[in-house]
Design a protein around this motif. Structure first.
Motif, PDB file in Angstrom:
ATOM      1  N   PRO A 167      67.058  81.746  58.333  1.00 15.39           N
ATOM      2  CA  PRO A 167      68.272  81.845  59.167  1.00 15.39           C
ATOM      3  C   PRO A 167      69.553  82.059  58.365  1.00 15.39           C
ATOM      4  O   PRO A 167      70.433  82.805  58.786  1.00 15.39           O
ATOM      5  CB  PRO A 167      68.289  80.509  59.912  1.00 15.39           C
ATOM      6  CG  PRO A 167      66.857  80.079  59.959  1.00 15.39           C
ATOM      7  CD  PRO A 167      66.256  80.554  58.675  1.00 15.39           C
ATOM      8  N   GLU A 168      69.656  81.409  57.200  1.00 20.63           N
ATOM      9  CA  GLU A 168      70.892  81.546  56.421  1.00 20.63           C
ATOM     10  C   GLU A 168      71.092  82.970  55.909  1.00 20.63           C
ATOM     11  O   GLU A 168      72.225  83.459  55.801  1.00 20.63           O
ATOM     12  CB  GLU A 168      70.907  80.557  55.244  1.00 20.63           C
ATOM     13  CG  GLU A 168      69.718  80.659  54.299  1.00 20.63           C
ATOM     14  CD  GLU A 168      68.565  79.737  54.700  1.00 20.63           C
ATOM     15  OE1 GLU A 168      67.758  79.403  53.803  1.00 20.63           O
ATOM     16  OE2 GLU A 168      68.487  79.369  55.885  1.00 20.63           O
ATOM     17  N   ASP A 169      69.964  83.671  55.595  1.00 23.64           N
ATOM     18  CA  ASP A 169      70.077  85.054  55.143  1.00 23.64           C
ATOM     19  C   ASP A 169      70.470  85.980  56.296  1.00 23.64           C
ATOM     20  O   ASP A 169      71.220  86.950  56.104  1.00 23.64           O
ATOM     21  CB  ASP A 169      68.758  85.521  54.532  1.00 23.64           C
ATOM     22  CG  ASP A 169      68.482  84.884  53.179  1.00 23.64           C
ATOM     23  OD1 ASP A 169      69.410  84.275  52.614  1.00 23.64           O
ATOM     24  OD2 ASP A 169      67.334  84.981  52.691  1.00 23.64           O
ATOM     25  N   ILE A 170      69.980  85.692  57.479  1.00 23.47           N
ATOM     26  CA  ILE A 170      70.348  86.489  58.648  1.00 23.47           C
ATOM     27  C   ILE A 170      71.827  86.325  58.961  1.00 23.47           C
ATOM     28  O   ILE A 170      72.518  87.290  59.295  1.00 23.47           O
ATOM     29  CB  ILE A 170      69.484  86.081  59.860  1.00 23.47           C
ATOM     30  CG1 ILE A 170      68.014  86.410  59.597  1.00 23.47           C
ATOM     31  CG2 ILE A 170      69.976  86.788  61.127  1.00 23.47           C
ATOM     32  CD1 ILE A 170      67.082  85.999  60.704  1.00 23.47           C
ATOM     33  N   ILE A 171      72.332  85.106  58.820  1.00 23.01           N
ATOM     34  CA  ILE A 171      73.757  84.852  59.047  1.00 23.01           C
ATOM     35  C   ILE A 171      74.605  85.656  58.069  1.00 23.01           C
ATOM     36  O   ILE A 171      75.632  86.239  58.432  1.00 23.01           O
ATOM     37  CB  ILE A 171      74.060  83.342  58.917  1.00 23.01           C
ATOM     38  CG1 ILE A 171      73.410  82.571  60.074  1.00 23.01           C
ATOM     39  CG2 ILE A 171      75.572  83.092  58.910  1.00 23.01           C
ATOM     40  CD1 ILE A 171      73.538  81.069  59.958  1.00 23.01           C
ATOM     41  N   LYS A 172      74.163  85.718  56.811  1.00 24.30           N
ATOM     42  CA  LYS A 172      74.882  86.497  55.794  1.00 24.30           C
ATOM     43  C   LYS A 172      74.897  87.985  56.159  1.00 24.30           C
ATOM     44  O   LYS A 172      75.914  88.667  56.003  1.00 24.30           O
ATOM     45  CB  LYS A 172      74.240  86.296  54.427  1.00 24.30           C
ATOM     46  CG  LYS A 172      74.438  84.910  53.831  1.00 24.30           C
ATOM     47  CD  LYS A 172      73.750  84.803  52.473  1.00 24.30           C
ATOM     48  CE  LYS A 172      73.925  83.414  51.885  1.00 24.30           C
ATOM     49  NZ  LYS A 172      73.225  83.268  50.576  1.00 24.30           N
ATOM     50  N   LEU A 173      73.755  88.485  56.644  1.00 16.60           N
ATOM     51  CA  LEU A 173      73.685  89.892  57.036  1.00 16.60           C
ATOM     52  C   LEU A 173      74.650  90.198  58.162  1.00 16.60           C
ATOM     53  O   LEU A 173      75.357  91.214  58.155  1.00 16.60           O
ATOM     54  CB  LEU A 173      72.256  90.246  57.475  1.00 16.60           C
ATOM     55  CG  LEU A 173      71.204  90.472  56.393  1.00 16.60           C
ATOM     56  CD1 LEU A 173      69.840  90.724  57.032  1.00 16.60           C
ATOM     57  CD2 LEU A 173      71.583  91.657  55.505  1.00 16.60           C
ATOM     58  N   HIS A 174      74.710  89.305  59.134  1.00 15.85           N
ATOM     59  CA  HIS A 174      75.537  89.550  60.303  1.00 15.85           C
ATOM     60  C   HIS A 174      77.038  89.414  60.015  1.00 15.85           C
ATOM     61  O   HIS A 174      77.860  89.772  60.863  1.00 15.85           O
ATOM     62  CB  HIS A 174      75.127  88.606  61.440  1.00 15.85           C
ATOM     63  CG  HIS A 174      73.823  88.995  62.062  1.00 15.85           C
ATOM     64  ND1 HIS A 174      73.237  88.277  63.075  1.00 15.85           N
ATOM     65  CD2 HIS A 174      72.990  90.033  61.807  1.00 15.85           C
ATOM     66  CE1 HIS A 174      72.096  88.854  63.421  1.00 15.85           C
ATOM     67  NE2 HIS A 174      71.925  89.913  62.662  1.00 15.85           N
TER      68      HIS A 174
END
Length: 305
Positions: free
Chosen positions: A197-204
């Motif tokens: 989830p933390e990597d997805i947040i960074k992408l967004h």
């Protein structure tokens, strides 16, 4: 429902649904270890993707896309690609009664498509969670300006997508500027692989689309983007090949006499090669459906610099 009004997607489990139509032409093929996908367009401008078992040649499902008979991109072929033999990206175009054109990027799981029965499959394809991008900005921007005559732009606009194991790229050609833009979908890793989830947040937190290059080029037909030997190319409907080099130049290659005959481009992801076959040969050979038969009937694309 507004979505149904804008677009009709019809599902047919029988292989005869697409192949039985008169004057249907195969536009593009991808083949991998488990799946062959053929993009088909008929004389009524109905566009479909045929999902095939690469080993047996059996059609699993057909997905048919049908625009309203209006809009800037109504005659444009489907733009799509496959990642990891499992993720299918498709650009869906549709228009309203005022002629405004819209484009969405859809993401499908191929294994899910293969397993679902017709009723459940229809729900899956209509599910809003399949929309990775609502109104693709680099495309929608030009469609909006042309539709509402915000400036002197008239089009046409041609486009395609290309994916590798990590990224998804969008190529947009605007005739008024004689320019081809290359964009990267920065959020694509979240759709291609499992991320915490933390990597997805960074992408967004990143811009959804990032322009990587602009090439000066003049095209009169839609095109297909592909890579081979670590280099990028496009092939248009008159079999002209252009290399998109690192100096942001589009260099035409293989300047041969135009024959008026089109080639179907075959993206062989299993062997990381690109192949071609004359469209009339492919259209007239419905038995060319397994990965092995397609490879035997086609030729590797040779590019002479």
């Amino acid at each position: 429902m507004k979505q149904i009004f804008f677009l009709a997607i019809f599902i047919c489990a029988s292989k005869f649904c697409a192949l039985g139509q008169i004057n249907s032409h195969i536009d593009k093929v991808t083949l991998d270890k488990n799946t062959v996908i053929r993009s088909i367009i008929n004389d009524k401008n109905e566009k479909s993707l045929e999902i095939i078992n690469a080993r047996t040649g059996q059609t699993t499902n057909n997905i048919k896309y049908s625009d309203l008979e209006s809009g800037l991109l109504v005659n444009h072929p489907l733009s799509w690609d496959v990642v990891h033999d499992s993720i299918l990206f498709v650009i869906r175009t549709y228009s309203d009664q005022l002629g405004m054109t819209y484009t969405d990027l859809l993401s499908y799981n191929i294994n899910t498509i293969k397993k679902l029965e017709q009723a459940d499959l229809r729900k899956y394809l209509f599910d809003n969670s399949r929309i990775a991008v609502k109104h693709i900005a680099p495309l929608f921007m030009y469609c909006l300006r042309i539709a509402y005559r915000a400036d002197t732009l008239k089009g046409p606009v041609f486009f395609d997508i290309r994916s590798n194991n990590h990224d998804l790229f969008l190529y947009v050609y605007l005739n008024d500027n004689n320019s081809l833009e290359k964009w990267r979908f920065n959020w694509s890793p979240a759709y291609i692989q499992q991320l915490p989830p933390e990597d997805i947040i960074k992408l967004h937190k990143m811009d959804q689309w990032e322009k990587l290059a602009t090439y000066s080029i003049s095209l009169t037909t839609p095109f297909k983007a592909f890579s081979q030997g670590g280099k990028e190319y496009i092939l248009n409907n008159t079999n002209e090949i252009y290399e998109l080099n690192q100096n942001a130049k589009a260099v035409q290659l293989d300047k041969t006499k135009k024959t008026g005959k089109r080639n179907v481009i075959i993206i062989d992801k299993a062997h990381k090669k690109v192949r071609t076959i004359p469209q009339e040969k492919f259209d007239g050979s419905p038995e060319l459906k397994t990965g092995t038969s397609i490879i035997k009937a086609s030729k590797p694309l040779k590019i002479n610099h």
